[in-house]
Design an enzyme around this catalytic site. Structure first.
Site, PDB file in Angstrom:
ATOM      1  N   ASP A  63       0.753  -0.924  -0.098  1.00 19.28           N
ATOM      2  CA  ASP A  63       0.174  -0.047  -0.129  1.00 19.28           C
ATOM      3  C   ASP A  63       0.899   1.223   0.143  1.00 19.28           C
ATOM      4  O   ASP A  63       2.080   1.257   0.818  1.00 19.28           O
ATOM      5  CB  ASP A  63      -0.910   0.192   1.228  1.00 19.28           C
ATOM      6  CG  ASP A  63      -2.785   0.750   0.928  1.00 19.28           C
ATOM      7  OD1 ASP A  63      -3.305  -0.031   1.047  1.00 19.28           O
ATOM      8  OD2 ASP A  63      -2.033   1.708   0.796  1.00 19.28           O
TER       9      ASP A  63
ATOM     10  N   CYS B 267     -20.909  -1.757  -0.966  1.00 21.22           N
ATOM     11  CA  CYS B 267     -21.101  -2.312  -2.746  1.00 21.22           C
ATOM     12  C   CYS B 267     -22.082  -2.017  -3.072  1.00 21.22           C
ATOM     13  O   CYS B 267     -22.324  -1.545  -4.291  1.00 21.22           O
ATOM     14  CB  CYS B 267     -20.429  -3.458  -1.939  1.00 21.22           C
ATOM     15  SG  CYS B 267     -19.359  -4.280  -1.658  1.00 21.22           S
TER      16      CYS B 267
HETATM   17  C1  UDX Z   1     -22.738  -6.810  -0.071  1.00 20.25           C
HETATM   18  C2  UDX Z   1     -22.213  -8.535  -0.423  1.00 20.25           C
HETATM   19  O1  UDX Z   1     -23.195  -9.312  -0.289  1.00 20.25           O
HETATM   20  C3  UDX Z   1     -20.894  -8.900  -0.956  1.00 20.25           C
HETATM   21  O2  UDX Z   1     -21.294 -10.638  -1.490  1.00 20.25           O
HETATM   22  C4  UDX Z   1     -20.543  -8.290  -1.812  1.00 20.25           C
HETATM   23  O3  UDX Z   1     -19.347  -8.513  -2.906  1.00 20.25           O
HETATM   24  C5  UDX Z   1     -20.193  -6.782  -1.355  1.00 20.25           C
HETATM   25  O4  UDX Z   1     -21.410  -6.234  -1.252  1.00 20.25           O
HETATM   26  P1  UDX Z   1     -22.491  -6.453   1.984  1.00 20.25           P
HETATM   27  O5  UDX Z   1     -21.846  -5.397   1.768  1.00 20.25           O
HETATM   28  O6  UDX Z   1     -20.871  -6.534   3.477  1.00 20.25           O
HETATM   29  O7  UDX Z   1     -21.815  -7.280   1.006  1.00 20.25           O
HETATM   30  O8  UDX Z   1     -23.441  -6.756   2.918  1.00 20.25           O
HETATM   31  P2  UDX Z   1     -24.691  -7.036   2.875  1.00 20.25           P
HETATM   32  O9  UDX Z   1     -25.019  -8.225   3.536  1.00 20.25           O
HETATM   33  O10 UDX Z   1     -24.685  -7.916   1.426  1.00 20.25           O
HETATM   34  O11 UDX Z   1     -26.167  -6.242   2.924  1.00 20.25           O
HETATM   35  C6  UDX Z   1     -25.727  -5.411   2.177  1.00 20.25           C
HETATM   36  C7  UDX Z   1     -27.493  -4.222   2.671  1.00 20.25           C
HETATM   37  O12 UDX Z   1     -27.988  -5.331   2.351  1.00 20.25           O
HETATM   38  C8  UDX Z   1     -27.072  -4.281   4.197  1.00 20.25           C
HETATM   39  O13 UDX Z   1     -27.406  -2.674   4.987  1.00 20.25           O
HETATM   40  C9  UDX Z   1     -28.554  -4.477   5.135  1.00 20.25           C
HETATM   41  O14 UDX Z   1     -28.156  -4.618   5.191  1.00 20.25           O
HETATM   42  C10 UDX Z   1     -29.129  -4.507   4.226  1.00 20.25           C
HETATM   43  N1  UDX Z   1     -29.858  -6.002   3.976  1.00 20.25           N
HETATM   44  C11 UDX Z   1     -29.190  -6.922   3.559  1.00 20.25           C
HETATM   45  C12 UDX Z   1     -31.321  -5.798   3.549  1.00 20.25           C
HETATM   46  O15 UDX Z   1     -32.268  -4.611   3.859  1.00 20.25           O
HETATM   47  N2  UDX Z   1     -32.333  -6.716   3.808  1.00 20.25           N
HETATM   48  C13 UDX Z   1     -31.656  -8.004   3.924  1.00 20.25           C
HETATM   49  O16 UDX Z   1     -32.419  -9.498   3.907  1.00 20.25           O
HETATM   50  C14 UDX Z   1     -30.196  -8.074   3.438  1.00 20.25           C
END
Ligand code: UDX
Length: 434
Positions: free
Chosen positions: A30, A261
Site C-alpha cells: 500500500d 458495495c
Molecule cells: C455485499 C454482498 O453481499 C457481497 O457479496 C459483496 O461482495 C459486497 O456487498 P455487504 O455490503 O458486506 O456485502 O453487506 P450485505 O450483508 O450484503 O448487506 C448489504 C445491505 O443490505 C445492508 O445494508 C443490509 O442491512 C441490507 N439488507 C440485507 C437488507 O436490508 N435486507 C436483507 O434481507 C439483506
C-alpha cells in the site's frame, strides 16, 4: 508461490491474509506508510472476526508481509492482484485513477512472466483496457485475469474460506492453471468454480450485487404495501422463501440497503449499461426505490412522533449499515438522521461499534450515548436502525421507566410486535401486522 496484493483496504487485506493462510507467500502493498507500519505491528485497520489470529499466525510463519515497496514486491512475485479502490461518483461514473496508476506502475515494473489479477470491482471492459495499457508499456509476457470479490463485511473470513463460488475470467490456459493452483485448498473442498471469459466475470460481479439489491428492494416495497392492506411481511417473506426458485435469503424488509458495495455497484452498473446503450431499467428502479425507502422511514418516524419532529427527542439504536461492522458507508442512518436534524429533532444515538465513525460524520450535531438505555432516556420515540443482536433483547420494562413517550419504530423488525405492544408501547415495524 509468491503473490503480491496491491491495495491494503478491505478487499486487499482479507484477500492477502486469506491467501497467506492457504500457505502462499504474500506481500500486501500500500502507498499509505502509516497503515503498513501498523499492519507490520499486527494492528489491523478493519473489524473482522477471526482476522487477528490469522494475521498473527501467518506473520509468525513469515508467509505474510506488509510493504510500501511496490517494485520489490512485484519483481519477487509471479502473481499480482490489483485490489485498489474504485470509488463511484453520485451519477455512477467509476473513478479508476488508482487502477490506472497501478496499471502504469506494472507496465514499467514487470520484467518476467506474471499473472495480473484484477480483484477491484471495475466497469465491464476495464480489465481488457488494463491489459492493453500494460501491453503498450512492456514487451514482457503477462496474462490478465478478472477474479471478482463476493465477501460480506463481518463475514469476510468465513466467506473467503467457504465461498458459494469462485469466478475466474481469463482468456489464457496458462493463467487459468495458476489460478486453479492458488485456490487449490478450496478447490479440493469442492467449492464450485466458474471459468469464463473476462467480460462475463466482470458482468457476474455487478449482476450478483444488483440482483441482491433488487431482492431487498422488492421486499421493502412489498412491506410498504403490507402496511396499507393489513398484511404481514414476515409471513409473506417466509412463504416466498419456501419457493426453491426464490430462496429465503435477502428478504428482510428494512430501511433500505447501504454499505460500500450495493449502492456503488448498482450505480456503476446502470451507468455502464447506459453507456453501452442497453439500460437496466430494473436496476435503475431499484436505486430510486431504495432512496425513497429511507424517506418513507422518516415519514414513519415523524408520524410516530406526533406529526412534527421539531424539538422531539429521538433515540437511535444502530448507526452501522448492518450488524457486526463499524462501517457507516452509505448507511441508511446517515440520510435518516440528517433529515431528522433538518426537521428540528434532537438525536441521541448508540451503536456498539460505529461510534467513532458517527462522530466523524455528524460531529457535535448528535449526542452519542454510552448504551441503548442512555439513548432511550427521555426519548419521545426510539428508532432501531441496525439489527444488532443486543437490540433483540432490549429490557422493555427498563425502557418504559426511561422513555418520555412509549413508542418504538423498529425499522429492522427485530422485536416481536405483540410482546412490545403488551408492554404498553406504541410499535411499528416495517410491513408488520400487529
Ligand atoms: C455485499 C454482498 O453481499 C457481497 O457479496 C459483496 O461482495 C459486497 O456487498 P455487504 O455490503 O458486506 O456485502 O453487506 P450485505 O450483508 O450484503 O448487506 C448489504 C445491505 O443490505 C445492508 O445494508 C443490509 O442491512 C441490507 N439488507 C440485507 C437488507 O436490508 N435486507 C436483507 O434481507 C439483506
Amino acid at each position: 508461490m509468491n503473490i503480491t496484493v496491491i491495495g491494503s483496504g478491505y478487499v486487499g487485506l482479507t484477500l492477502g491474509i486469506g491467501l497467506s493462510d492457504f500457505g502462499w507467500n504474500v506481500t500486501c502493498v500500500d502507498i499509505d506508510e502509516e497503515r503498513i507500519k501498523k499492519l507490520n505491528n499486527g494492528i489491523i485497520p478493519i473489524f473482522e472476526e477471526g482476522l487477528n489470529e490469522i494475521v498473527k499466525r501467518n506473520l509468525s510463519e513469515r508467509r505474510l508481509h506488509f510493504s510500501t515497496n511496490l517494485k520489490e514486491a512485484v519483481r519477487g512475485s509471479s502473481v499480482i492482484f490489483i485490489a485498489v479502490g474504485t470509488p463511484s461518483r453520485d451519477d455512477g461514473f467509476t473513478d479508476l485513477t488508482q487502477v490506472w496508476k497501478v496499471t502504469d506502475d506494472l507496465g514499467k515494473l514487470i520484467d518476467e512472466y506474471k499473472v495480473i489479477v484484477v480483484k477491484s470491482t471495475v466497469p465491464i471492459g476495464t480489465t481488457g483496457k488494463i491489459y492493453n495499457r500494460i501491453r503498450e508499456l512492456t514487451n514482457t509476457d503477462f496474462d490478465i485475469v478478472f477474479n471478482p470479490e463476493f465477501l460480506r463485511e463481518g463475514n469476510a473470513i468465513h466467506d473467503f474460506f467457504h465461498p458459494d463460488r469462485v469466478v475466474i475470467g481469463t482468456e489464457s490456459e496458462k493463467s487459468l492453471d495458476v489460478m486453479k493452483e492458488i485456490y487449490r485448498p478450496i478447490y479440493l473442498l469442492q467449492t464450485p468454480f466458474v471459468f469464463t471469459n473476462i467480460e462475463t466475470a466482470e458482468m457476474i460481479k455487478y449482476a450478483a450485487n444488483s440482483f441482491l439489491a433488487m431482492k431487498i428492494t422488492f421486499i421493502n416495497e412489498i412491506a410498504n404495501l403490507c402496511e396499507k392492506v393489513g398484511a404481514d411481511v414476515h409471513d409473506v417473506a417466509r412463504a416466498l422463501g419456501m419457493d426453491g426458485r426464490i430462496g429465503p435469503k435477502f428478504l428482510h424488509a428494512g430501511p433500505g440497503y447501504g454499505g460500500s458495495c450495493f449502492p456503488k455497484d448498482t450505480n456503476a452498473f446502470s451507468y455502464s449499461a447506459r453507456e453501452f446503450g442497453s439500460p437496466l431499467s430494473l436496476v435503475e428502479a431499484t436505486i430510486k426505490a431504495n432512496d425513497k425507502q429511507k424517506l418513507f422511514m422518516v415519514d414513519k418516524i415523524r408520524r410516530m412522533a406526533g406529526g412534527s419532529l421539531k424539538g422531539k427527542n429521538i433515540g437511535i439504536l444502530g448507526l452501522a449499515f448492518k450488524q457486526n461492522t463499524d462501517d457507516m458507508r452509505d448507511s441508511p442512518a446517515i440520510t435518516i438522521i440528517n433529515k431528522l436534524l433538518n426537521e428540528g429533532a434532537v438525536v441521541k444515538a448508540y451503536d456498539p461499534e460505529a461510534m467513532k465513525n458517527a462522530r466523524k460524520i455528524f460531529g457535535e450535531r448528535i449526542i452519542l450515548c454510552k448504551n441503548e438505555y442512555d439513548a432511550a432516556k427521555d426519548a419521545d420515540l426510539l428508532v432501531i436502525l441496525t439489527e444488532w443482536n443486543q437490540f433483540r433483547a432490549l429490557d422493555l420494562d427498563k425502557l418504559r421507566l426511561l422513555m418520555k413517550t412509549h413508542a418504538i419504530a423498529d425499522l429492522r423488525n427485530v422485536l416481536e410486535p405483540m410482546v412490545v405492544k403488551e408492554k404498553g408501547f406504541t410499535y411499528e415495524g416495517v410491513g408488520r401486522k400487529i
